[in-house]
Design a protein around this motif. Structure first.
Motif, short mmCIF file in Angstrom:
data_model
loop_
_atom_site.label_atom_id
_atom_site.label_comp_id
_atom_site.label_asym_id
_atom_site.label_seq_id
_atom_site.Cartn_x
_atom_site.Cartn_y
_atom_site.Cartn_z
N THR A 8 -47.98 -16.19 -5.87
CA THR A 8 -47.57 -16.80 -4.85
C THR A 8 -46.61 -16.21 -4.23
O THR A 8 -46.55 -16.12 -2.72
CB THR A 8 -47.23 -18.23 -5.29
OG1 THR A 8 -48.12 -18.90 -5.98
CG2 THR A 8 -46.82 -19.22 -4.04
N LEU A 9 -45.44 -15.60 -5.02
CA LEU A 9 -44.44 -14.98 -4.25
C LEU A 9 -44.78 -13.74 -3.83
O LEU A 9 -44.37 -13.34 -2.57
CB LEU A 9 -43.14 -14.69 -5.40
CG LEU A 9 -42.00 -14.26 -4.93
CD1 LEU A 9 -41.34 -15.13 -3.80
CD2 LEU A 9 -40.99 -14.07 -5.92
N ALA A 11 -47.80 -12.92 -2.42
CA ALA A 11 -48.60 -13.29 -1.17
C ALA A 11 -47.32 -13.63 -0.04
O ALA A 11 -47.78 -13.16 1.17
CB ALA A 11 -49.50 -14.41 -1.56
N LYS A 12 -46.28 -14.35 -0.39
CA LYS A 12 -45.35 -14.66 0.72
C LYS A 12 -44.81 -13.34 1.17
O LYS A 12 -44.58 -13.06 2.38
CB LYS A 12 -44.45 -15.55 0.06
CG LYS A 12 -43.08 -15.86 1.06
CD LYS A 12 -42.31 -16.74 0.29
CE LYS A 12 -40.98 -16.94 1.45
NZ LYS A 12 -40.26 -15.49 2.15
N GLU A 13 -44.42 -12.43 0.35
CA GLU A 13 -44.05 -11.29 0.61
C GLU A 13 -44.91 -10.49 1.54
O GLU A 13 -44.38 -9.60 2.69
CB GLU A 13 -43.40 -10.37 -0.56
CG GLU A 13 -42.26 -10.75 -1.23
CD GLU A 13 -40.97 -10.61 -0.43
OE1 GLU A 13 -40.65 -9.53 0.19
OE2 GLU A 13 -39.85 -11.38 -0.45
N ARG A 15 -47.40 -11.58 3.43
CA ARG A 15 -47.67 -12.27 4.69
C ARG A 15 -46.35 -12.03 5.60
O ARG A 15 -46.70 -11.84 7.01
CB ARG A 15 -47.82 -13.82 4.39
CG ARG A 15 -48.94 -14.13 3.93
CD ARG A 15 -49.39 -15.48 4.09
NE ARG A 15 -48.38 -16.32 3.34
CZ ARG A 15 -48.41 -16.87 2.26
NH1 ARG A 15 -49.53 -16.54 1.46
NH2 ARG A 15 -47.31 -17.48 1.81
N ASP A 16 -45.13 -11.99 4.93
CA ASP A 16 -43.92 -11.65 6.02
C ASP A 16 -43.96 -10.21 6.38
O ASP A 16 -43.51 -10.00 7.47
CB ASP A 16 -42.59 -11.78 5.08
CG ASP A 16 -42.33 -13.02 4.76
OD1 ASP A 16 -42.80 -13.90 5.32
OD2 ASP A 16 -41.68 -13.50 3.73
N ARG A 19 -46.80 -10.40 9.29
CA ARG A 19 -46.49 -11.20 10.50
C ARG A 19 -45.38 -10.27 11.34
O ARG A 19 -45.31 -10.29 12.62
CB ARG A 19 -45.49 -12.44 10.17
CG ARG A 19 -46.64 -13.62 9.82
CD ARG A 19 -45.87 -14.79 9.72
NE ARG A 19 -44.91 -14.95 8.73
CZ ARG A 19 -45.28 -15.65 7.47
NH1 ARG A 19 -46.43 -15.93 7.39
NH2 ARG A 19 -44.31 -15.59 6.50
N GLU A 83 -31.47 -11.05 -0.95
CA GLU A 83 -31.73 -12.44 -1.00
C GLU A 83 -30.38 -13.00 -1.62
O GLU A 83 -30.03 -14.02 -1.21
CB GLU A 83 -32.62 -12.81 -2.37
CG GLU A 83 -34.02 -12.26 -1.90
CD GLU A 83 -34.70 -13.38 -1.05
OE1 GLU A 83 -34.11 -14.38 -0.66
OE2 GLU A 83 -35.87 -12.91 -0.48
N LYS A 106 -41.80 -10.21 -6.04
CA LYS A 106 -41.40 -9.30 -4.85
C LYS A 106 -41.99 -8.00 -4.85
O LYS A 106 -42.39 -7.44 -3.92
CB LYS A 106 -39.75 -9.22 -5.26
CG LYS A 106 -39.11 -10.52 -4.76
CD LYS A 106 -38.51 -10.42 -3.10
CE LYS A 106 -37.71 -11.42 -2.97
NZ LYS A 106 -37.43 -11.68 -1.39
N GLY A 109 -45.85 -7.83 -3.92
CA GLY A 109 -46.02 -7.94 -2.77
C GLY A 109 -45.45 -7.10 -1.73
O GLY A 109 -46.39 -6.43 -0.66
#
Length: 271
Positions: A8-9, A11-13, A15-16, A19, A83, A106, A109
Protein backbone atom coordinates in the motif's frame (compact mmCIF):
# COMPACT_ATOMS: atom_id res chain seq x y z
CA UNK A 1 5.92 -8.04 9.01
CA UNK A 2 2.87 -7.97 6.72
CA UNK A 3 2.89 -7.58 2.96
CA UNK A 4 -0.29 -5.52 2.57
CA UNK A 5 0.88 -2.30 4.30
CA UNK A 6 4.21 -2.50 2.46
CA UNK A 7 2.50 -2.73 -0.93
CA UNK A 8 0.00 0.00 0.00
CA UNK A 9 2.77 2.44 0.92
CA UNK A 10 4.81 1.42 -2.13
CA UNK A 11 1.83 2.07 -4.40
CA UNK A 12 1.38 5.54 -2.85
CA UNK A 13 5.04 6.41 -3.41
CA UNK A 14 4.83 5.16 -6.98
CA UNK A 15 1.64 7.13 -7.71
CA UNK A 16 3.21 10.29 -6.31
CA UNK A 17 6.11 9.97 -8.78
CA UNK A 18 3.71 9.35 -11.65
CA UNK A 19 1.58 12.37 -10.75
CA UNK A 20 4.50 14.78 -10.57
CA UNK A 21 5.74 13.49 -13.96
CA UNK A 22 9.06 12.39 -12.47
CA UNK A 23 8.94 9.04 -14.26
CA UNK A 24 8.17 10.68 -17.58
CA UNK A 25 10.94 13.26 -17.22
CA UNK A 26 13.61 10.67 -16.41
CA UNK A 27 12.40 8.36 -19.20
CA UNK A 28 12.67 11.21 -21.71
CA UNK A 29 16.22 11.95 -20.52
CA UNK A 30 17.25 8.31 -20.91
CA UNK A 31 15.62 8.06 -24.34
CA UNK A 32 17.27 11.23 -25.62
CA UNK A 33 20.75 10.28 -24.42
CA UNK A 34 20.43 6.69 -25.66
CA UNK A 35 19.33 7.85 -29.12
CA UNK A 36 22.17 10.33 -29.38
CA UNK A 37 24.70 7.69 -28.31
CA UNK A 38 23.27 5.02 -30.62
CA UNK A 39 23.33 7.18 -33.74
CA UNK A 40 26.11 9.69 -33.09
CA UNK A 41 28.44 7.82 -30.75
CA UNK A 42 30.94 7.18 -33.55
CA UNK A 43 30.90 10.75 -34.91
CA UNK A 44 34.44 11.37 -33.70
CA UNK A 45 35.58 8.58 -36.04
CA UNK A 46 33.84 10.36 -38.92
CA UNK A 47 30.78 8.11 -39.03
CA UNK A 48 27.19 8.57 -37.91
CA UNK A 49 24.33 6.14 -37.60
CA UNK A 50 23.87 2.90 -35.73
CA UNK A 51 26.94 0.67 -36.02
CA UNK A 52 26.64 -2.30 -33.66
CA UNK A 53 25.00 -3.28 -30.39
CA UNK A 54 28.45 -3.82 -28.86
CA UNK A 55 29.56 -0.24 -29.43
CA UNK A 56 26.16 1.07 -28.36
CA UNK A 57 26.17 -0.85 -25.08
CA UNK A 58 29.76 0.18 -24.35
CA UNK A 59 28.82 3.83 -24.78
CA UNK A 60 25.60 3.49 -22.80
CA UNK A 61 27.46 1.85 -19.91
CA UNK A 62 29.58 4.98 -19.52
CA UNK A 63 26.43 7.12 -19.51
CA UNK A 64 24.54 4.94 -17.05
CA UNK A 65 27.40 4.80 -14.54
CA UNK A 66 27.28 8.59 -14.21
CA UNK A 67 23.56 9.23 -14.57
CA UNK A 68 21.60 6.47 -12.82
CA UNK A 69 23.50 6.56 -9.49
CA UNK A 70 22.99 10.32 -9.32
CA UNK A 71 19.27 10.04 -10.10
CA UNK A 72 18.81 7.24 -7.57
CA UNK A 73 20.62 9.13 -4.80
CA UNK A 74 18.66 12.32 -5.47
CA UNK A 75 15.42 10.32 -5.56
CA UNK A 76 15.91 8.58 -2.22
CA UNK A 77 18.04 10.79 0.02
CA UNK A 78 15.01 12.35 1.76
CA UNK A 79 12.79 9.24 1.88
CA UNK A 80 12.89 9.10 5.69
CA UNK A 81 14.55 12.32 6.83
CA UNK A 82 12.16 14.31 4.64
CA UNK A 83 9.15 12.77 6.38
CA UNK A 84 10.79 13.52 9.73
CA UNK A 85 11.37 17.18 8.87
CA UNK A 86 7.82 17.62 7.56
CA UNK A 87 6.45 16.11 10.75
CA UNK A 88 4.63 13.36 8.88
CA UNK A 89 6.84 10.51 10.10
CA UNK A 90 5.14 10.33 13.50
CA UNK A 91 1.76 10.34 11.74
CA UNK A 92 2.80 7.44 9.52
CA UNK A 93 4.12 5.48 12.48
CA UNK A 94 0.85 6.02 14.34
CA UNK A 95 -0.83 3.91 11.67
CA UNK A 96 -0.89 0.09 11.94
CA UNK A 97 2.48 -0.21 10.24
CA UNK A 98 5.90 -1.11 11.61
CA UNK A 99 9.08 0.83 10.97
CA UNK A 100 10.42 -1.98 8.78
CA UNK A 101 7.23 -2.04 6.73
CA UNK A 102 7.44 1.73 6.31
CA UNK A 103 11.05 1.54 5.16
CA UNK A 104 10.42 -1.30 2.71
CA UNK A 105 7.28 0.34 1.34
CA UNK A 106 9.15 3.57 0.68
CA UNK A 107 12.01 1.74 -0.97
CA UNK A 108 9.85 -0.50 -3.17
CA UNK A 109 7.73 2.42 -4.39
CA UNK A 110 10.78 4.49 -5.31
CA UNK A 111 12.43 1.44 -6.90
CA UNK A 112 9.35 0.81 -9.04
CA UNK A 113 9.36 4.43 -10.25
CA UNK A 114 13.06 4.32 -11.06
CA UNK A 115 12.80 0.93 -12.77
CA UNK A 116 9.83 2.06 -14.88
CA UNK A 117 11.59 5.22 -16.06
CA UNK A 118 14.75 3.23 -16.88
CA UNK A 119 12.91 0.53 -18.81
CA UNK A 120 10.75 3.05 -20.65
CA UNK A 121 13.69 5.23 -21.63
CA UNK A 122 16.02 2.51 -22.84
CA UNK A 123 13.18 0.25 -23.99
CA UNK A 124 11.91 2.82 -26.49
CA UNK A 125 15.37 2.98 -28.04
CA UNK A 126 15.48 -0.81 -28.09
CA UNK A 127 12.21 -0.86 -30.04
CA UNK A 128 13.60 1.63 -32.55
CA UNK A 129 16.70 -0.53 -33.02
CA UNK A 130 14.82 -3.84 -33.03
CA UNK A 131 14.72 -4.04 -36.82
CA UNK A 132 18.51 -3.85 -36.93
CA UNK A 133 19.20 -6.35 -34.15
CA UNK A 134 19.09 -10.13 -34.14
CA UNK A 135 17.80 -12.20 -31.23
CA UNK A 136 21.24 -12.40 -29.56
CA UNK A 137 21.75 -8.65 -29.72
CA UNK A 138 18.27 -8.03 -28.30
CA UNK A 139 19.03 -10.46 -25.48
CA UNK A 140 22.21 -8.56 -24.57
CA UNK A 141 20.41 -5.22 -24.77
CA UNK A 142 17.71 -6.57 -22.45
CA UNK A 143 20.47 -7.69 -20.08
CA UNK A 144 21.91 -4.19 -20.16
CA UNK A 145 18.53 -2.72 -19.22
CA UNK A 146 18.07 -5.23 -16.39
CA UNK A 147 21.53 -4.50 -14.99
CA UNK A 148 20.78 -0.76 -15.21
CA UNK A 149 17.71 -1.33 -13.04
CA UNK A 150 19.81 -3.26 -10.51
CA UNK A 151 22.39 -0.46 -10.44
CA UNK A 152 19.67 2.07 -9.72
CA UNK A 153 18.23 -0.09 -6.94
CA UNK A 154 21.67 -0.48 -5.35
CA UNK A 155 22.26 3.27 -5.20
CA UNK A 156 18.68 3.86 -4.10
CA UNK A 157 19.35 1.48 -1.23
CA UNK A 158 22.40 3.56 -0.29
CA UNK A 159 20.26 6.71 -0.49
CA UNK A 160 17.64 5.27 1.86
CA UNK A 161 20.39 4.30 4.31
CA UNK A 162 21.71 7.87 4.21
CA UNK A 163 18.19 9.17 4.77
CA UNK A 164 17.85 7.09 7.92
CA UNK A 165 21.17 8.16 9.41
CA UNK A 166 21.08 11.87 8.46
CA UNK A 167 19.81 14.42 10.95
CA UNK A 168 18.27 16.71 8.31
CA UNK A 169 17.74 16.98 4.56
CA UNK A 170 20.74 19.25 4.05
CA UNK A 171 23.12 16.72 5.53
CA UNK A 172 21.38 13.88 3.72
CA UNK A 173 21.80 15.61 0.36
CA UNK A 174 25.47 16.31 1.11
CA UNK A 175 26.09 12.69 2.04
CA UNK A 176 24.28 11.50 -1.10
CA UNK A 177 26.43 13.66 -3.37
CA UNK A 178 29.55 12.53 -1.47
CA UNK A 179 28.61 8.90 -2.11
CA UNK A 180 28.18 9.65 -5.81
CA UNK A 181 31.60 11.26 -6.02
CA UNK A 182 33.22 8.40 -4.11
CA UNK A 183 31.74 5.46 -6.01
CA UNK A 184 31.59 7.03 -9.48
CA UNK A 185 34.72 9.20 -9.56
CA UNK A 186 37.08 8.59 -6.65
CA UNK A 187 37.00 4.84 -6.01
CA UNK A 188 38.60 3.73 -9.28
CA UNK A 189 41.17 6.53 -9.09
CA UNK A 190 42.25 5.32 -5.66
CA UNK A 191 42.65 1.75 -6.90
CA UNK A 192 44.56 2.78 -10.00
CA UNK A 193 46.69 5.18 -7.99
CA UNK A 194 47.62 2.42 -5.57
CA UNK A 195 48.57 0.10 -8.44
CA UNK A 196 50.66 2.77 -10.16
CA UNK A 197 52.37 3.83 -6.93
CA UNK A 198 53.39 0.25 -6.22
CA UNK A 199 54.51 -0.34 -9.80
CA UNK A 200 51.93 -3.09 -10.11
CA UNK A 201 53.80 -5.25 -7.60
CA UNK A 202 51.10 -5.07 -4.93
CA UNK A 203 47.36 -5.44 -5.18
CA UNK A 204 47.23 -7.00 -8.63
CA UNK A 205 45.74 -10.25 -7.34
CA UNK A 206 43.10 -8.61 -5.17
CA UNK A 207 42.31 -5.79 -7.62
CA UNK A 208 39.37 -7.66 -9.24
CA UNK A 209 37.92 -8.43 -5.81
CA UNK A 210 38.23 -4.81 -4.75
CA UNK A 211 36.14 -3.82 -7.78
CA UNK A 212 33.26 -5.78 -6.24
CA UNK A 213 33.22 -3.20 -3.42
CA UNK A 214 31.78 -0.69 -5.86
CA UNK A 215 28.33 -1.33 -7.41
CA UNK A 216 29.23 0.93 -10.36
CA UNK A 217 32.22 -1.29 -11.15
CA UNK A 218 30.11 -4.43 -10.77
CA UNK A 219 27.69 -2.99 -13.34
CA UNK A 220 30.56 -2.08 -15.67
CA UNK A 221 32.16 -5.51 -15.52
CA UNK A 222 28.78 -7.22 -15.89
CA UNK A 223 28.25 -5.47 -19.22
CA UNK A 224 31.89 -5.51 -20.35
CA UNK A 225 32.01 -9.30 -20.22
CA UNK A 226 28.62 -9.80 -21.86
CA UNK A 227 29.99 -9.18 -25.37
CA UNK A 228 33.35 -10.09 -26.84
CA UNK A 229 33.81 -6.84 -28.74
CA UNK A 230 33.08 -4.76 -25.64
CA UNK A 231 35.87 -6.47 -23.71
CA UNK A 232 38.45 -4.89 -25.96
CA UNK A 233 37.11 -1.40 -25.25
CA UNK A 234 37.90 -1.54 -21.52
CA UNK A 235 41.16 -2.14 -19.72
CA UNK A 236 39.24 -4.00 -17.02
CA UNK A 237 39.02 -7.03 -19.28
CA UNK A 238 42.76 -7.62 -18.94
CA UNK A 239 42.76 -7.67 -15.13
CA UNK A 240 39.43 -9.28 -14.29
CA UNK A 241 39.54 -13.10 -14.19
CA UNK A 242 36.99 -14.96 -16.26
CA UNK A 243 35.86 -17.10 -13.31
CA UNK A 244 34.81 -13.95 -11.44
CA UNK A 245 32.96 -12.46 -14.40
CA UNK A 246 30.06 -14.92 -14.45
CA UNK A 247 26.86 -12.86 -14.90
CA UNK A 248 25.01 -14.82 -12.22
CA UNK A 249 27.77 -14.21 -9.68
CA UNK A 250 27.91 -10.53 -10.51
CA UNK A 251 24.12 -10.35 -10.32
CA UNK A 252 24.33 -11.89 -6.85
CA UNK A 253 26.89 -9.28 -5.83
CA UNK A 254 24.58 -6.54 -7.08
CA UNK A 255 21.78 -8.13 -5.05
CA UNK A 256 23.98 -7.93 -1.96
CA UNK A 257 24.58 -4.25 -2.70
CA UNK A 258 20.81 -3.80 -2.68
CA UNK A 259 20.15 -5.82 0.47
CA UNK A 260 23.08 -4.78 2.69
CA UNK A 261 22.43 -1.01 2.90
CA UNK A 262 18.72 -1.70 3.41
CA UNK A 263 19.55 -4.08 6.26
CA UNK A 264 21.76 -1.44 7.89
CA UNK A 265 19.05 1.19 7.41
CA UNK A 266 16.40 -1.12 8.89
CA UNK A 267 18.58 -1.86 11.92
CA UNK A 268 19.17 1.85 12.58
CA UNK A 269 15.56 2.85 11.91
CA UNK A 270 14.21 0.30 14.39
CA UNK A 271 16.53 1.48 17.19
Amino acid sequence: MELHPILTLAAKEFRDRIRNRWVLAVAVVFTAFALVIAYFGAAQQGAVGFRSIEVTIASLVSLVIYLIPLIALVLGFDAIVGERERGSLDLLLSLPITRLELLLGKYLGLSAALALSTLLGFGLVGLLLATRLDATALFHYAGFMASSVLLGMAFLSLAVMVSVFAADRTRASGLAIALWFFFVLVFDLLLLGALVASGGQYGGDIFPWLLLLNPADVFRVLNVFSLDEVKTLYGLASVFPEELSDPWKLGLVMGLWIAAPLAVAASKFKS
